[in-house]
Design a protein around this motif. Structure first.
Motif, PDB file in Angstrom:
ATOM      1  N   ASN A   1       0.856  -1.177   0.000  1.00  0.00           N
ATOM      2  CA  ASN A   1       0.000   0.000   0.000  1.00  0.00           C
ATOM      3  C   ASN A   1       0.898   1.234   0.000  1.00  0.00           C
ATOM      4  O   ASN A   1       1.378   1.663   1.045  1.00  0.00           O
ATOM      5  CB  ASN A   1      -0.897  -0.020   1.248  1.00  0.00           C
ATOM      6  CG  ASN A   1      -1.946   1.078   1.228  1.00  0.00           C
ATOM      7  OD1 ASN A   1      -1.776   2.090   0.567  1.00  0.00           O
ATOM      8  ND2 ASN A   1      -3.028   0.865   1.951  1.00  0.00           N
TER       9      ASN A   1
ATOM     10  N   GLU B   1      -2.614   5.271   3.615  1.00  0.00           N
ATOM     11  CA  GLU B   1      -3.667   5.934   4.372  1.00  0.00           C
ATOM     12  C   GLU B   1      -4.864   5.020   4.616  1.00  0.00           C
ATOM     13  O   GLU B   1      -5.391   4.956   5.704  1.00  0.00           O
ATOM     14  CB  GLU B   1      -4.120   7.199   3.618  1.00  0.00           C
ATOM     15  CG  GLU B   1      -3.059   8.276   3.553  1.00  0.00           C
ATOM     16  CD  GLU B   1      -2.628   8.768   4.918  1.00  0.00           C
ATOM     17  OE1 GLU B   1      -3.499   8.901   5.789  1.00  0.00           O
ATOM     18  OE2 GLU B   1      -1.423   9.006   5.108  1.00  0.00           O
ATOM     19  N   GLU B   2      -5.293   4.332   3.580  1.00  0.00           N
ATOM     20  CA  GLU B   2      -6.469   3.475   3.685  1.00  0.00           C
ATOM     21  C   GLU B   2      -6.094   2.034   3.392  1.00  0.00           C
ATOM     22  O   GLU B   2      -5.238   1.757   2.560  1.00  0.00           O
ATOM     23  CB  GLU B   2      -7.559   3.925   2.700  1.00  0.00           C
ATOM     24  CG  GLU B   2      -8.069   5.343   2.940  1.00  0.00           C
ATOM     25  CD  GLU B   2      -8.814   5.497   4.258  1.00  0.00           C
ATOM     26  OE1 GLU B   2      -9.345   4.493   4.750  1.00  0.00           O
ATOM     27  OE2 GLU B   2      -8.856   6.626   4.779  1.00  0.00           O
TER      28      GLU B   2
ATOM     29  N   GLN C   1      -6.330  -1.369   1.667  1.00  0.00           N
ATOM     30  CA  GLN C   1      -6.807  -1.799   0.358  1.00  0.00           C
ATOM     31  C   GLN C   1      -7.732  -3.006   0.520  1.00  0.00           C
ATOM     32  O   GLN C   1      -7.786  -3.628   1.580  1.00  0.00           O
ATOM     33  CB  GLN C   1      -5.614  -2.175  -0.528  1.00  0.00           C
ATOM     34  CG  GLN C   1      -4.673  -1.009  -0.787  1.00  0.00           C
ATOM     35  CD  GLN C   1      -3.477  -1.430  -1.611  1.00  0.00           C
ATOM     36  OE1 GLN C   1      -3.390  -1.158  -2.792  1.00  0.00           O
ATOM     37  NE2 GLN C   1      -2.520  -2.092  -0.975  1.00  0.00           N
TER      38      GLN C   1
ATOM     39  N   LEU D   1      -9.752  -3.157   9.653  1.00  0.00           N
ATOM     40  CA  LEU D   1     -10.109  -1.741   9.692  1.00  0.00           C
ATOM     41  C   LEU D   1     -10.327  -1.275  11.127  1.00  0.00           C
ATOM     42  O   LEU D   1      -9.905  -0.183  11.514  1.00  0.00           O
ATOM     43  CB  LEU D   1     -11.381  -1.503   8.862  1.00  0.00           C
ATOM     44  CG  LEU D   1     -11.210  -1.566   7.341  1.00  0.00           C
ATOM     45  CD1 LEU D   1     -12.574  -1.593   6.661  1.00  0.00           C
ATOM     46  CD2 LEU D   1     -10.403  -0.373   6.842  1.00  0.00           C
TER      47      LEU D   1
ATOM     48  N   ARG E   1      -6.970  -0.997  12.819  1.00  0.00           N
ATOM     49  CA  ARG E   1      -6.240   0.192  12.352  1.00  0.00           C
ATOM     50  C   ARG E   1      -6.806   1.452  13.005  1.00  0.00           C
ATOM     51  O   ARG E   1      -6.048   2.345  13.414  1.00  0.00           O
ATOM     52  CB  ARG E   1      -6.323   0.301  10.833  1.00  0.00           C
ATOM     53  CG  ARG E   1      -5.359   1.328  10.253  1.00  0.00           C
ATOM     54  CD  ARG E   1      -5.440   1.356   8.724  1.00  0.00           C
ATOM     55  NE  ARG E   1      -4.359   2.151   8.157  1.00  0.00           N
ATOM     56  CZ  ARG E   1      -4.358   3.478   8.101  1.00  0.00           C
ATOM     57  NH1 ARG E   1      -5.379   4.156   8.572  1.00  0.00           N
ATOM     58  NH2 ARG E   1      -3.328   4.133   7.568  1.00  0.00           N
TER      59      ARG E   1
END
Length: 251
Positions: free
Chosen positions: A125, A129-130, A132, A200, A203
């Motif tokens: 990634n 930031e996000e 995947q 998610l 994180r």
């Protein structure tokens, strides 16, 4: 023979970990969050976000235990490095195709009660930031092995001589998705969604932990716990002493 090979791979993995332990710790210091969950079970699927080639070293050094690492097959194209990867138990994977050879090796490892580490985003990634989209392999392996999944989240791309953050999230099971013990496409899809959601969530927890310096709250809570424990012991000792005096007077 397979047990002998496992011992050799364990020994070489341990040797590499020992060799790299001090340099990695010094150059890339890590605050490990969730270390109370270590050691992990031998048979487990750990899933991590993938920010750089150093992710493997960072996880291997800070999260103890022998697990087969799934790595892109390009890393094994160099004969020497490929041999070293094999000795360490790494499993090269062709990311551009359904790699049946790699799948058989993963299944074999799980069937022997061994764990695996993989990066379910499938590639690095570069934004970071996000998270995947999570590929289906992690869910398929965990369902086949009937073992827990543990998210391991790295906050940002490794920074030399600066504090890095790594979070070992709670383990969770996917067995509920294999209805009747069957692993079909629907089960894998649902399980993959669960893995993505848990990653998610992990994180988001790590981002909040670091940005709000939650370790200060933990230290304060631990200090209060110790104070209360000390007070309880003092009161218990006094109560025991008073009870002894009362019994002596009754005699």
């Amino acid at each position: 023979r397979s047990k002998e090979m496992k011992r050799k791979k364990n020994a070489f993995y341990s040797f590499c970990r020992g060799l790299l332990y001090v340099p990695v710790k010094l150059i890339f210091p890590v605050k490990l969050i969730g270390k109370e969950r270590l050691p992990l079970a031998d048979k487990v699927v750990t899933v991590s976000n993938h920010l750089s080639l150093l992710d493997i070293a960072l996880i291997g050094i800070n999260v103890s235990g022998y697990r087969h690492i799934l790595a892109k097959k390009e890393l094994a194209e160099n004969k020497l490095f490929g041999k070293l990867m094999d000795w360490a138990g790494a499993i090269p994977v062709d990311r551009g195709a359904a790699d049946m050879s790699a799948m058989r090796k993963v299944y074999d490892a799980l069937d022997k009660g061994e764990g695996i580490t993989l990066f379910p985003e499938g590639t690095r990634n570069k934004n970071g930031e996000e998270l995947q989209a999570v590929k289906s392999g992690a869910a398929l392996f965990a369902l086949h092995g009937k073992c827990d999944v543990v998210p391991i989240i790295i906050l940002h791309k490794q920074r030399a001589f600066r504090r890095n953050y790594l979070y070992v999230a709670p383990a969770f099971s996917l067995n509920e998705y294999a209805i009747g013990g069957r692993v079909n496409g629907a089960a894998v899809a649902s399980a993959s969604g669960r893995i993505e959601n848990e990653m998610l969530k992990a994180r988001a927890y790590l981002e909040d932990y670091v940005s709000n310096k939650r370790w200060k709250e933990e230290k304060k809570a631990e200090k209060e716990r110790k104070r209360l424990l000390k007070q309880y012991k003092k009161e218990a000792k006094l109560a025991t002493k008073n009870l002894g005096r009362a019994l002596k007077e009754l005699r």
